[in-house]
Design a protein around this motif. Structure first.
Motif, PDB file in Angstrom:
ATOM      1  N   ASP A  15       0.846  -1.201   0.000  1.00 36.33           N
ATOM      2  CA  ASP A  15       0.000   0.000   0.000  1.00 36.33           C
ATOM      3  C   ASP A  15       0.880   1.250   0.000  1.00 36.33           C
ATOM      4  O   ASP A  15       0.645   2.214   0.731  1.00 36.33           O
ATOM      5  CB  ASP A  15      -0.962   0.007   1.191  1.00 36.33           C
ATOM      6  CG  ASP A  15      -2.210   0.841   0.914  1.00 36.33           C
ATOM      7  OD1 ASP A  15      -2.562   1.017  -0.268  1.00 36.33           O
ATOM      8  OD2 ASP A  15      -2.828   1.330   1.878  1.00 36.33           O
ATOM      9  N   HIS A  16       1.878   1.213  -0.850  1.00 36.51           N
ATOM     10  CA  HIS A  16       2.902   2.257  -0.976  1.00 36.51           C
ATOM     11  C   HIS A  16       2.241   3.602  -1.310  1.00 36.51           C
ATOM     12  O   HIS A  16       1.588   3.747  -2.344  1.00 36.51           O
ATOM     13  CB  HIS A  16       3.860   1.838  -2.092  1.00 36.51           C
ATOM     14  CG  HIS A  16       4.989   2.774  -2.355  1.00 36.51           C
ATOM     15  ND1 HIS A  16       6.144   2.789  -1.596  1.00 36.51           N
ATOM     16  CD2 HIS A  16       5.170   3.720  -3.310  1.00 36.51           C
ATOM     17  CE1 HIS A  16       6.984   3.682  -2.087  1.00 36.51           C
ATOM     18  NE2 HIS A  16       6.411   4.279  -3.124  1.00 36.51           N
ATOM     19  N   ASN A  17       2.411   4.579  -0.429  1.00 37.47           N
ATOM     20  CA  ASN A  17       1.724   5.869  -0.599  1.00 37.47           C
ATOM     21  C   ASN A  17       2.661   7.012  -0.192  1.00 37.47           C
ATOM     22  O   ASN A  17       2.668   7.442   0.960  1.00 37.47           O
ATOM     23  CB  ASN A  17       0.445   5.892   0.244  1.00 37.47           C
ATOM     24  CG  ASN A  17      -0.422   7.101  -0.050  1.00 37.47           C
ATOM     25  OD1 ASN A  17      -0.145   7.875  -0.969  1.00 37.47           O
ATOM     26  ND2 ASN A  17      -1.470   7.276   0.724  1.00 37.47           N
ATOM     27  N   PRO A  18       3.452   7.519  -1.133  1.00 37.81           N
ATOM     28  CA  PRO A  18       4.377   8.617  -0.813  1.00 37.81           C
ATOM     29  C   PRO A  18       3.620   9.900  -0.446  1.00 37.81           C
ATOM     30  O   PRO A  18       2.708  10.312  -1.157  1.00 37.81           O
ATOM     31  CB  PRO A  18       5.172   8.801  -2.113  1.00 37.81           C
ATOM     32  CG  PRO A  18       4.926   7.570  -2.917  1.00 37.81           C
ATOM     33  CD  PRO A  18       3.576   7.096  -2.543  1.00 37.81           C
ATOM     34  N   ILE A  19       4.025  10.513   0.656  1.00 41.12           N
ATOM     35  CA  ILE A  19       3.449  11.790   1.118  1.00 41.12           C
ATOM     36  C   ILE A  19       4.609  12.753   1.372  1.00 41.12           C
ATOM     37  O   ILE A  19       5.570  12.392   2.057  1.00 41.12           O
ATOM     38  CB  ILE A  19       2.623  11.607   2.413  1.00 41.12           C
ATOM     39  CG1 ILE A  19       1.526  10.542   2.218  1.00 41.12           C
ATOM     40  CG2 ILE A  19       2.031  12.940   2.854  1.00 41.12           C
ATOM     41  CD1 ILE A  19       0.426  10.913   1.276  1.00 41.12           C
ATOM     42  N   ASP A  20       4.509  13.970   0.850  1.00 39.93           N
ATOM     43  CA  ASP A  20       5.599  14.928   1.021  1.00 39.93           C
ATOM     44  C   ASP A  20       5.697  15.389   2.473  1.00 39.93           C
ATOM     45  O   ASP A  20       4.744  15.295   3.253  1.00 39.93           O
ATOM     46  CB  ASP A  20       5.412  16.129   0.082  1.00 39.93           C
ATOM     47  CG  ASP A  20       4.049  16.756   0.223  1.00 39.93           C
ATOM     48  OD1 ASP A  20       3.868  17.604   1.096  1.00 39.93           O
ATOM     49  OD2 ASP A  20       3.141  16.365  -0.543  1.00 39.93           O
ATOM     50  N   ILE A  21       6.859  15.921   2.826  1.00 39.45           N
ATOM     51  CA  ILE A  21       7.162  16.246   4.223  1.00 39.45           C
ATOM     52  C   ILE A  21       6.218  17.297   4.795  1.00 39.45           C
ATOM     53  O   ILE A  21       5.882  17.273   5.990  1.00 39.45           O
ATOM     54  CB  ILE A  21       8.639  16.691   4.356  1.00 39.45           C
ATOM     55  CG1 ILE A  21       9.064  16.728   5.820  1.00 39.45           C
ATOM     56  CG2 ILE A  21       8.883  18.034   3.655  1.00 39.45           C
ATOM     57  CD1 ILE A  21      10.567  16.886   6.005  1.00 39.45           C
ATOM     58  N   GLU A  22       5.733  18.223   3.943  1.00 36.54           N
ATOM     59  CA  GLU A  22       4.828  19.276   4.417  1.00 36.54           C
ATOM     60  C   GLU A  22       3.511  18.706   4.933  1.00 36.54           C
ATOM     61  O   GLU A  22       2.846  19.322   5.767  1.00 36.54           O
ATOM     62  CB  GLU A  22       4.536  20.285   3.297  1.00 36.54           C
ATOM     63  CG  GLU A  22       5.713  21.181   2.933  1.00 36.54           C
ATOM     64  CD  GLU A  22       6.655  20.531   1.933  1.00 36.54           C
ATOM     65  OE1 GLU A  22       6.439  19.347   1.585  1.00 36.54           O
ATOM     66  OE2 GLU A  22       7.614  21.200   1.516  1.00 36.54           O
ATOM     67  N   ASP A  23       3.130  17.531   4.437  1.00 38.73           N
ATOM     68  CA  ASP A  23       1.873  16.907   4.864  1.00 38.73           C
ATOM     69  C   ASP A  23       2.075  15.813   5.902  1.00 38.73           C
ATOM     70  O   ASP A  23       1.106  15.191   6.349  1.00 38.73           O
ATOM     71  CB  ASP A  23       1.136  16.330   3.652  1.00 38.73           C
ATOM     72  CG  ASP A  23       0.542  17.406   2.769  1.00 38.73           C
ATOM     73  OD1 ASP A  23      -0.070  18.340   3.310  1.00 38.73           O
ATOM     74  OD2 ASP A  23       0.698  17.315   1.537  1.00 38.73           O
TER      75      ASP A  23
END
Length: 418
Positions: free
Chosen positions: A306-314
């Motif tokens: 369930d690979h889900n990249p989220i940027d550091i700001e979020d």
């Protein structure tokens, strides 16, 4: 591509060489010989690695890349490279982009971006227009363009009639409908499992009931429509029981579980580390044990990163406001091998590809080389240095994992980690 794998132990129950240590000769991307010892008169490149093991190429049924629209999280190019380094020769990519992948042109765009890549990308089209849950998207057109399933990623279909129509319509062309297991009115604004831990931490709870109600509803609708349903990322013991009963009734249903829901419990949220904020949320020890048993007995058909990249700001913000999600491709093998035997780990990484219309290719002479290369021995602590993704939001950072992925051979190409 011509090469010779030396002293490779084959882990493939569909192969005549299962559990044997052999040499494997690959010529023009096809396995031309498997034997105890193969000479190399043509001076092909030789691959000789410590404790080299080889299996059929691994498949992940739920992967998110940001492109188009969220390239700061991940691009298709780097996402596929990450998948390759992580041992996956095929990934099914979700539609949670901007714009949402909900037309045949969007599907064609995804496929064109992955053309001639070593990893095969299989697009999942949105089930509803813009994943808003109001009107069905262009399911048949997307199927013809190459969509392998239809899913509003992590967005439940609240309207039961819409789910009924989706299953009925998709059954006309063998389409696979996916339904996220959460009843939104019950889950509310919950950010973690509703339990004694959520009370202790003062965080709003998302109860197991929210998942189980939706699973029960969808199974009733499935029985009525005689459609084809996949329930992604279940997380509770009761969901396992419901799906097991549905399978005993011969309903056409499959399901998956996220690897982190097999590994961690809601107790891990006591540090308020937002990398542990995932959906569905981490549940209890009892749930984890039930999920692991269900993977072993086949009630749970697939295990996904369930690979889900989220940027550091979020992610590096207050827990309530942080987005759900963790990357998981890079840690998938090491985490599974920490839970299951090598045989079961490889089995769950390769089984049921046909549910998404993907061919399984046994390790046999005359077949295309679609292989994952790995070392099942040793252990290490997963760190940022192990991450190839653009986003670094890994729930497994600082966790001891087992084994090592060397790389993959697929589509007449080879990619090995450094």
């Amino acid at each position: 591509m011509n090469l010779l794998l030396k002293s490779a132990t084959i882990v493939d129950s569909k192969s005549d060489f299962h559990n044997q240590t052999v040499d494997i000769l690959i010529e023009k991307g096809v396995i031309s010989n498997i034997s105890k010892r193969i000479s190399n008169p043509n001076n092909y490149k030789e691959i000789q690695l410590d404790e080299l093991h080889v299996s059929q190429g691994w498949f992940d049924s739920s992967v998110c890349f940001g492109e188009p629209g969220y390239e700061e999280r991940e691009t298709i190019e780097n996402g596929l490279k990450t998948a390759a380094y992580s041992g996956f020769t095929a990934v099914a990519v979700n539609a949670n982009t901007h714009p949402v992948v909900d037309t045949n042109a969007d599907i064609s765009f995804m496929k064109s971006k992955a053309e001639k890549n070593i990893v095969n990308l299989y697009p999942i089209g949105a089930l509803t227009c813009k994943s808003e849950g109001l009107d069905l998207a262009e399911l048949f057109d997307m199927k013809n363009a190459g969509a392998v399933a239809f899913y509003d990623y992590q967005k439940p279909i609240s309207n039961p009639n819409l789910m009924k129509l989706a299953l009925q319509y998709a059954s006309n062309f063998g389409g696979l409908v996916c339904s996220f297991p959460q009843e939104s009115k019950i889950s509310g604004l919950g950010v973690m499992n509703e339990n004694v831990t959520s009370t202790y931490l003062g965080l709003k709870g998302n109860p197991a009931l929210a998942e189980e109600l939706q699973v029960a509803r969808d199974l009733f609708i499935l029985e009525y429509t005689e459609g084809k349903l996949h329930i992604p990322t279940i997380s509770t013991a009761k969901s396992v029981e419901l799906i097991r009963a549905a399978k005993q009734k011969k309903l056409d249903v499959t399901c998956s579980v996220a690897i982190h829901n097999l590994f961690f419990t809601d107790d891990h949220l006591k540090t308020f580390n937002t990398n542990f904020k995932v959906l569905p949320p981490l549940r209890t020890k009892n749930d984890v044990e039930a999920l692991i048993s269900a993977v072993k007995d086949g009630t749970i058909d697939m295990v996904t990163s369930d690979h889900n990249p989220i940027d550091i700001e979020d992610k590096k913000i207050e827990f309530d406001r942080a987005k759900n999600g963790t990357i998981g491709l890079e840690s998938a093998f090491g985490a599974l091998l920490s839970i299951f035997t090598l045989k079961k780990t490889v089995e769950v990484l390769t089984r049921n590809k046909d549910r998404f219309g993907i061919e399984s290719i046994p390790i046999s002479v005359g077949n295309k080389a679609d292989l994952t290369l790995f070392n099942p021995t040793g252990s290490y602590v997963f760190s940022k240095g192990n991450i190839h993704s653009r986003s670094k939001n890994s729930i497994f950072e600082g966790t001891e994992l087992h084994g090592k992925v060397y790389g993959i051979i697929a589509n007449n190409k080879i990619l090995l980690s450094n």
